[in-house]
Design an enzyme around this catalytic site. Structure first.
Site, PDB file in Angstrom:
ATOM      1  N   VAL A 116       0.835  -1.204   0.000  1.00 23.87           N
ATOM      2  CA  VAL A 116       0.000   0.000   0.000  1.00 23.87           C
ATOM      3  C   VAL A 116       0.870   1.255   0.000  1.00 23.87           C
ATOM      4  CG1 VAL A 116      -1.780   1.295   1.257  1.00 23.87           C
ATOM      5  CG2 VAL A 116      -1.881  -1.199   1.186  1.00 23.87           C
ATOM      6  N   CYS A 117       1.512   1.530   1.133  1.00 20.14           N
ATOM      7  CA  CYS A 117       2.171   2.814   1.332  1.00 20.14           C
ATOM      8  C   CYS A 117       3.478   2.970   0.570  1.00 20.14           C
ATOM      9  CB  CYS A 117       2.376   3.059   2.822  1.00 20.14           C
ATOM     10  SG  CYS A 117       0.817   3.111   3.735  1.00 20.14           S
TER      11      CYS A 117
END
Length: 225
Positions: A116-117
């Protein structure tokens, strides 16, 4: 020339640390977490040695994720941490401004979680014209499958996978350059794993340099062969 047909340097790169925070670390299952902390702090220390700009960013610190690891903060004491609400760092104006202020296009990227990040800003920064090198053993995901799938997605978008040791050695490149040599070897001896042990052995047994230990081992005269 293809953007990846040349090596990055300490003068044209930036290192980015995304969400190295406790709550994110708890969910990591793709890498041993002690190794992860070791790799991240080694990369940070070598970046500082080579004066490579570092950007540290965190998400929802006091409401969910917790404070950035002290091991990382202590490498850059007093440096502001860019606080975000968005999972995608590139959505955050403060993060974008910090990247743009460096004037550099080679981004050495790592963070939690990989899927995700790290993946989301990587994809959008590639689209914005940056060259992204993902230090995969300074990243962690919620599973090995998630880690590999997200790395594949980033590579398909144009990113390059690297790991900690070759990633930091690319800044040194030539052993004839002595400006950072001794400090780099000291950092690698302490945190470079098997490579670091090998460096210590070469220094002491081959080149007969002093041991790194504060109180070196002494072999009794009668036990020497």
């Amino acid at each position: 020339m293809n953007q990846y047909h040349k090596l990055y340097t300490a003068e044209d790169s930036v290192v980015v640390f995304i969400d190295h925070q406790p709550q994110m670390t708890f969910g990591v299952a793709s890498i041993d977490r002690a190794m992860l902390v070791n790799n991240v702090t080694l990369l940070a220390k070598v970046a500082k040695e080579f004066n490579v700009p570092a950007i540290i960013t965190a998400v929802e610190t006091e409401s969910f994720s917790g404070y950035v690891w002290p091991q990382l903060l202590d490498v850059f004491p007093g440096q502001p941490v860019i606080e975000r609400t968005s999972m995608n760092s590139w959505d955050d104006a403060g993060f974008r401004a910090a990247i743009e202020a460096t004037g550099r296009k080679n981004i050495i990227m790592c963070g939690l979680w990989t899927e995700v990040c790290v993946t989301w800003p990587t994809i959008e920064m590639l689209g914005a014209g940056y060259n992204i090198y993902v230090v995969e053993d300074c990243c962690g995901a919620t599973s090995a499958a998630a880690h590999e799938a997200s790395l594949s997605r980033m590579v398909q978008a144009g990113a390059v996978r690297i790991t900690t040791i070759p990633g930091l050695l690319e800044w040194q490149r030539d052993w004839a350059k002595k400006d950072h040599y001794n400090n780099l070897m000291g950092l690698i001896k302490n945190q470079g794993g098997a490579y670091g042990i090998g460096v210590e052995y070469a220094y002491t047994m081959v080149h007969h340099a002093p041991q790194s230990a504060l109180k070196p081992q002494v072999v009794p005269a009668g036990k020497k062969h």
